[in-house]
Design a protein around this motif. Structure first.
Motif: not given
Length: 427
Positions: A198, A200, A240, A309, A311
């Motif tokens: 993950d 982010s 995420p 952002c 992700q």
């Protein structure tokens, strides 16, 4: 780990304030979601046997035997000439040469002595090419085991650049299916260091653009499970790995899921693994890339979006462990004329086991099998059938499931500094 050219990573005061602080990637020896449980205390062990390879090449045969011929399940034959002792180190060398009916040669050796319960460790460096299997392992020889089952314990089957694979095989209970295929009980756990499932990437300076793309030159095909492209918010962004990430923060908008979003990609693994899967809100589905070439997925909108952002989730899970994580990526935005990097990552620069030596260890007793890297535990299993004496094996192989096979393999080598065996000190 992250290079931002158009903005800086937003730092959070505490991890509870912002999930998945991107500056806190997993550090050795923690990998993926695995929790380190213990460290090995060698003061409680007596060194019983070791090989530091501090002798002439000809003397290797005093303590080790060598394969001299092909193996049907791998892409190379293996020979004594490919096991070379020089400068206080053993090298198992890959060569592109036709021998034994195969296009490549490499090395595979095992000790003349057999060992039982104790602590085993080996310090080595991977052959620096994809498609190689760099192994330190134990396995019974012959048709029958003196005790328990015929077995194999792979302390590490290392895949360049950053993957550790641990296996426990029960070779005593082979079954044949209706299709004639033989199988056996096998217990596998894989660890990827440096990468993560993950990502982010909050941007301190928001990006306004009509196009965003994610690119990777990962040698093998890979899974992208979700991509989220969020608006600017005064709040922190969600974890995420949350299935409900888009609903976890009030006022959040995921532009990737807008009705007018156009999604294109470099290719598909098959028709079911389409790029639209990355915006369906389900981590269980994925876009799977094509096998060869540069892999990319692009998001485009009719009008500019101001992005705070990005992700994404990659890899796939097996019994709680994330596997097949990408080794590199670029996140880019288009400014109307050219692509500009937002964030880049290359595991070969961050965590490269073909450049670094690490020590792989195994504590084996009648009740448990415990795996270590650099003295710290990564896996613990109950011992149910591994009870016989075994030799120690050191092997390099070329295999299709450890990455793309290219001419870059030629001349690479698994470099072994030493191998050691300990037994518990008398109490």
């Amino acid at each position: 780990m992250l290079l931002l050219l158009t903005g800086a990573i937003l730092s959070c005061e505490t991890e509870s304030q912002c999930a998945n602080n991107p500056d806190k990637g997993p550090s050795l020896p923690s990998a993926d979601t695995e929790v380190v449980r213990d460290t090995i205390d060698l003061s409680k062990w007596d060194l019983v046997w070791e090989d530091n390879f501090d002798y002439e090449n000809e003397r290797l045969d005093e303590n080790w035997e060598s394969q001299n011929g092909p193996s049907g399940h791998i892409l190379c034959s293996r020979w004594r000439e490919n096991a070379v002792v020089a400068d206080g180190m053993l090298q198992l060398v890959n060569r592109k040469e036709r021998r034994g009916g195969q296009e490549w040669t490499s090395g595979n050796i095992w000790t003349r002595r057999k060992f039982t319960y104790g602590y085993f460790e080996c310090r080595y460096r991977y052959a620096a090419a994809t498609g190689t299997n760099n192994s330190f392992w134990l396995m019974t020889r012959g048709p029958d085991a003196a005790k328990g089952k015929r077995f194999e314990i792979d302390i590490n089957e290392g895949h360049y650049p950053n993957e550790v694979n641990t296996n426990i095989h029960n070779w005593g209970d082979i079954t044949t299916g209706s299709d004639g295929r033989k199988t056996h009980p096998s217990f596998h756990k894989s660890f990827s260091y440096g990468g993560r499932p993950d990502y982010s990437l909050p941007l301190e300076m928001p990006v306004s653009t009509r196009r965003i793309r994610l690119i990777s030159n990962n040698s093998a095909h890979f899974h992208i499970r979700e991509v989220r492209i969020y608006n600017v918010t005064g709040k922190c962004y969600p974890n995420p790995l949350s299935e409900a990430a888009d609903q976890d923060v009030q006022g959040l908008v995921n532009f990737a899921r807008d009705d007018d979003t156009r999604i294109t990609c470099s290719g598909l693994y098959n028709a079911a693994t389409k790029p639209e899967n990355v915006v369906d809100g389900r981590i269980s589905t994925s876009w799977i890339t094509q096998k060869q070439g540069e892999k990319w997925i692009e998001f485009e909108w009719p009008t500019e979006k101001t992005i705070g952002c990005i992700q994404f989730i990659n890899g796939w899970q097996e019994k709680g462990t994330w596997r097949c994580l990408i080794n590199d990526y670029k996140l880019q935005c288009h400014d109307g004329r050219r692509w500009i990097d937002i964030s880049t990552f290359d595991v070969e620069k961050e965590m490269n086991f073909g450049r670094e030596f690490h020590t792989y260890g195994l504590e084996w007793n009648v009740g448990e099998i415990v795996f270590y890297i650099d003295g710290r535990e990564i896996r613990r299993e109950k011992n149910e059938f591994c009870f016989s004496e075994v030799p120690i094996w050191l092997s390099l192989a070329i295999i299709s499931w450890s990455g793309q096979i290219t001419d870059a393999i030629d001349g690479t080598s698994m470099k072994i500094d030493w191998v050691r065996y300990y037994q518990p000190k008398a109490k």
